[in-house]
Write a protein that holds these residues in place. Structure first.
Motif, PDB file in Angstrom:
ATOM      1  N   VAL A  23       0.863  -1.183   0.000  1.00  0.00           N
ATOM      2  CA  VAL A  23       0.000   0.000   0.000  1.00  0.00           C
ATOM      3  C   VAL A  23       0.896   1.227   0.000  1.00  0.00           C
ATOM      4  CG1 VAL A  23      -1.790   1.302   1.231  1.00  0.00           C
ATOM      5  CG2 VAL A  23      -1.820  -1.202   1.268  1.00  0.00           C
ATOM      6  N   VAL A  24       0.653   2.108  -0.956  1.00  0.00           N
ATOM      7  CA  VAL A  24       1.414   3.351  -1.048  1.00  0.00           C
ATOM      8  C   VAL A  24       0.433   4.504  -1.125  1.00  0.00           C
ATOM      9  CG1 VAL A  24       3.091   4.686  -2.382  1.00  0.00           C
ATOM     10  CG2 VAL A  24       3.313   2.197  -2.242  1.00  0.00           C
ATOM     11  N   ILE A  25       0.669   5.498  -0.266  1.00  0.00           N
ATOM     12  CA  ILE A  25      -0.158   6.701  -0.258  1.00  0.00           C
ATOM     13  C   ILE A  25       0.715   7.880  -0.648  1.00  0.00           C
ATOM     14  CG2 ILE A  25      -1.600   8.253   1.113  1.00  0.00           C
ATOM     15  CD1 ILE A  25      -2.105   5.887   3.022  1.00  0.00           C
ATOM     16  N   PHE A  26       0.316   8.594  -1.688  1.00  0.00           N
ATOM     17  CA  PHE A  26       0.956   9.859  -2.038  1.00  0.00           C
ATOM     18  C   PHE A  26       0.172  10.929  -1.301  1.00  0.00           C
ATOM     19  CE2 PHE A  26       2.404   7.087  -5.346  1.00  0.00           C
ATOM     20  CZ  PHE A  26       3.703   7.515  -5.595  1.00  0.00           C
ATOM     21  N   SER A  27       0.870  11.685  -0.470  1.00  0.00           N
ATOM     22  CA  SER A  27       0.238  12.549   0.512  1.00  0.00           C
ATOM     23  C   SER A  27       0.912  13.909   0.559  1.00  0.00           C
ATOM     24  CB  SER A  27       0.373  11.848   1.879  1.00  0.00           C
ATOM     25  OG  SER A  27       0.015  12.675   2.931  1.00  0.00           O
TER      26      SER A  27
ATOM     27  N   GLY B 217     -17.198  -3.114   0.706  1.00  0.00           N
ATOM     28  CA  GLY B 217     -16.590  -4.379   1.091  1.00  0.00           C
ATOM     29  C   GLY B 217     -15.502  -4.904   0.162  1.00  0.00           C
ATOM     30  N   THR B 218     -15.033  -4.101  -0.773  1.00  0.00           N
ATOM     31  CA  THR B 218     -13.991  -4.587  -1.686  1.00  0.00           C
ATOM     32  C   THR B 218     -12.581  -4.186  -1.264  1.00  0.00           C
ATOM     33  OG1 THR B 218     -14.263  -2.646  -3.128  1.00  0.00           O
ATOM     34  CG2 THR B 218     -15.559  -4.605  -3.669  1.00  0.00           C
ATOM     35  N   LEU B 219     -12.449  -3.293  -0.279  1.00  0.00           N
ATOM     36  CA  LEU B 219     -11.123  -2.836   0.135  1.00  0.00           C
ATOM     37  C   LEU B 219     -10.338  -3.936   0.844  1.00  0.00           C
ATOM     38  CD1 LEU B 219      -9.067  -0.539   0.279  1.00  0.00           C
ATOM     39  CD2 LEU B 219     -10.144   0.190   2.425  1.00  0.00           C
ATOM     40  N   VAL B 220     -10.950  -4.623   1.797  1.00  0.00           N
ATOM     41  CA  VAL B 220     -10.241  -5.655   2.561  1.00  0.00           C
ATOM     42  C   VAL B 220      -9.740  -6.777   1.652  1.00  0.00           C
ATOM     43  CG1 VAL B 220     -10.483  -7.420   4.359  1.00  0.00           C
ATOM     44  CG2 VAL B 220     -11.298  -5.083   4.783  1.00  0.00           C
ATOM     45  N   PRO B 221     -10.559  -7.314   0.739  1.00  0.00           N
ATOM     46  CA  PRO B 221     -10.021  -8.339  -0.167  1.00  0.00           C
ATOM     47  C   PRO B 221      -8.858  -7.825  -1.022  1.00  0.00           C
ATOM     48  CG  PRO B 221     -12.417  -8.343  -0.259  1.00  0.00           C
ATOM     49  CD  PRO B 221     -12.008  -7.172   0.571  1.00  0.00           C
ATOM     50  N   LEU B 222      -8.932  -6.574  -1.424  1.00  0.00           N
ATOM     51  CA  LEU B 222      -7.843  -5.970  -2.199  1.00  0.00           C
ATOM     52  C   LEU B 222      -6.562  -5.912  -1.378  1.00  0.00           C
ATOM     53  CD1 LEU B 222      -8.659  -4.527  -5.043  1.00  0.00           C
ATOM     54  CD2 LEU B 222      -7.730  -2.531  -3.903  1.00  0.00           C
ATOM     55  N   LEU B 223      -6.694  -5.525  -0.114  1.00  0.00           N
ATOM     56  CA  LEU B 223      -5.544  -5.446   0.786  1.00  0.00           C
ATOM     57  C   LEU B 223      -4.962  -6.829   1.059  1.00  0.00           C
ATOM     58  CD1 LEU B 223      -6.942  -2.760   3.239  1.00  0.00           C
ATOM     59  CD2 LEU B 223      -5.024  -2.461   1.660  1.00  0.00           C
ATOM     60  N   LYS B 224      -5.842  -7.826   1.218  1.00  0.00           N
ATOM     61  CA  LYS B 224      -5.370  -9.195   1.448  1.00  0.00           C
ATOM     62  C   LYS B 224      -4.637  -9.726   0.221  1.00  0.00           C
ATOM     63  CE  LYS B 224      -8.718 -10.589   4.922  1.00  0.00           C
ATOM     64  NZ  LYS B 224      -9.875 -11.451   5.237  1.00  0.00           N
ATOM     65  N   GLU B 225      -5.191  -9.479  -0.947  1.00  0.00           N
ATOM     66  CA  GLU B 225      -4.587  -9.938  -2.194  1.00  0.00           C
ATOM     67  C   GLU B 225      -3.193  -9.315  -2.389  1.00  0.00           C
ATOM     68  OE1 GLU B 225      -5.388  -9.250  -6.898  1.00  0.00           O
ATOM     69  OE2 GLU B 225      -7.146  -9.631  -5.651  1.00  0.00           O
ATOM     70  N   ALA B 226      -3.020  -8.069  -1.960  1.00  0.00           N
ATOM     71  CA  ALA B 226      -1.735  -7.382  -2.109  1.00  0.00           C
ATOM     72  C   ALA B 226      -0.744  -7.774  -1.024  1.00  0.00           C
ATOM     73  CB  ALA B 226      -1.961  -5.872  -2.075  1.00  0.00           C
ATOM     74  N   GLY B 227      -1.213  -8.502  -0.006  1.00  0.00           N
ATOM     75  CA  GLY B 227      -0.332  -8.907   1.079  1.00  0.00           C
ATOM     76  C   GLY B 227      -0.198  -7.864   2.168  1.00  0.00           C
ATOM     77  N   ALA B 228      -1.106  -6.907   2.202  1.00  0.00           N
ATOM     78  CA  ALA B 228      -1.057  -5.855   3.223  1.00  0.00           C
ATOM     79  C   ALA B 228      -1.808  -6.264   4.484  1.00  0.00           C
ATOM     80  CB  ALA B 228      -1.648  -4.558   2.672  1.00  0.00           C
ATOM     81  N   MET B 229      -2.691  -7.256   4.373  1.00  0.00           N
ATOM     82  CA  MET B 229      -3.482  -7.760   5.499  1.00  0.00           C
ATOM     83  C   MET B 229      -3.479  -9.282   5.439  1.00  0.00           C
ATOM     84  SD  MET B 229      -7.015  -5.588   5.641  1.00  0.00           S
ATOM     85  CE  MET B 229      -7.546  -5.958   7.291  1.00  0.00           C
ATOM     86  N   TRP B 230      -3.515  -9.889   6.600  1.00  0.00           N
ATOM     87  CA  TRP B 230      -3.551 -11.345   6.613  1.00  0.00           C
ATOM     88  C   TRP B 230      -4.810 -11.887   7.240  1.00  0.00           C
ATOM     89  CZ3 TRP B 230       0.671  -8.335   7.437  1.00  0.00           C
ATOM     90  CH2 TRP B 230       1.699  -8.494   6.484  1.00  0.00           C
ATOM     91  N   LEU B 231      -5.442 -11.141   8.108  1.00  0.00           N
ATOM     92  CA  LEU B 231      -6.641 -11.636   8.797  1.00  0.00           C
ATOM     93  C   LEU B 231      -7.911 -11.211   8.125  1.00  0.00           C
ATOM     94  CD1 LEU B 231      -5.497 -10.928  12.449  1.00  0.00           C
ATOM     95  CD2 LEU B 231      -5.343 -13.074  11.191  1.00  0.00           C
TER      96      LEU B 231
ATOM     97  N   GLY C 123      -4.815  -2.143  10.582  1.00  0.00           N
ATOM     98  CA  GLY C 123      -3.639  -2.979  10.743  1.00  0.00           C
ATOM     99  C   GLY C 123      -2.727  -2.986   9.527  1.00  0.00           C
ATOM    100  N   VAL C 124      -2.933  -2.029   8.635  1.00  0.00           N
ATOM    101  CA  VAL C 124      -2.120  -1.920   7.423  1.00  0.00           C
ATOM    102  C   VAL C 124      -1.075  -0.844   7.665  1.00  0.00           C
ATOM    103  CG1 VAL C 124      -2.162  -1.253   4.987  1.00  0.00           C
ATOM    104  CG2 VAL C 124      -4.022  -2.639   5.937  1.00  0.00           C
ATOM    105  N   ASN C 125       0.156  -1.143   7.268  1.00  0.00           N
ATOM    106  CA  ASN C 125       1.242  -0.183   7.425  1.00  0.00           C
ATOM    107  C   ASN C 125       1.620   0.353   6.040  1.00  0.00           C
ATOM    108  OD1 ASN C 125       3.277   1.319   8.565  1.00  0.00           O
ATOM    109  ND2 ASN C 125       4.740  -0.366   8.564  1.00  0.00           N
ATOM    110  N   PRO C 126       0.974   1.439   5.594  1.00  0.00           N
ATOM    111  CA  PRO C 126       1.245   1.929   4.242  1.00  0.00           C
ATOM    112  C   PRO C 126       2.582   2.646   4.150  1.00  0.00           C
ATOM    113  CG  PRO C 126      -0.255   3.417   5.354  1.00  0.00           C
ATOM    114  CD  PRO C 126      -0.025   2.255   6.294  1.00  0.00           C
ATOM    115  N   SER C 127       3.175   2.598   2.976  1.00  0.00           N
ATOM    116  CA  SER C 127       4.317   3.469   2.689  1.00  0.00           C
ATOM    117  C   SER C 127       3.719   4.809   2.284  1.00  0.00           C
ATOM    118  CB  SER C 127       5.136   2.926   1.531  1.00  0.00           C
ATOM    119  OG  SER C 127       5.818   1.777   1.919  1.00  0.00           O
TER     120      SER C 127
END
Length: 136
Positions: free
Chosen positions: A46-50, A122-136, A68-72
């Motif tokens: 996960v990358v946030i341009f801020s 409800g599509t954000l969590v599956p996206l995060l899991k697929e990217a490896g940013a979340m495991w639970l 529980g996501v640690n974005p860059s």
């Protein structure tokens, strides 16, 4: 005399239409910044341009951390080429407001409204899991 003026105007228009060295350098710089945006966006799940003083950026970082996501985070206002990267992000988004801009798994998700819409539907969590940013 008028034919001479006409010829001079034609030449001036011809020279004005030819791209200058500065034009080529700007185009090259834009390509470099787009490559940099893409490279940075693909370096983490996960990358946030801020912008560090932006409240919407802060809210989005807080949302991800709360999940529980640690974005860059790329703070554009703290980067010497940040303005140029921000312009490239605006081009990617179709001249929309440029920050915060989120990439998940190297793919552009979008700005705050897109991320929140994904979270709500409800599509954000599956996206995060697929990217490896979340495991639970």
């Amino acid at each position: 005399m008028s034919s001479m003026n006409s010829m001079n105007q034609e030449r001036m228009m011809h020279y004005q239409m030819e791209p200058s060295w500065g034009y080529y350098m700007r185009v090259r710089n834009m390509e470099d910044q787009m490559e940099r945006v893409i490279r940075l966006a693909s370096q983490s799940a996960v990358v946030i341009f801020s912008i560090s003083s932006c409240c919407m950026c802060h809210a989005l970082k807080t949302l991800f951390c709360g999940m529980g996501v640690n974005p860059s985070v790329v703070e554009l206002d703290e980067d010497p080429m940040g303005k140029e990267m921000e312009r490239e992000l605006m081009r990617l988004l179709g001249n929309s407001t440029s920050v915060p801009v989120v990439f998940i798994g190297g793919k552009l998700v979008g700005t705050m409204d897109r991320v929140l819409a994904s979270h709500i539907n409800g599509t954000l969590v599956p996206l995060l899991k697929e990217a490896g940013a979340m495991w639970l």
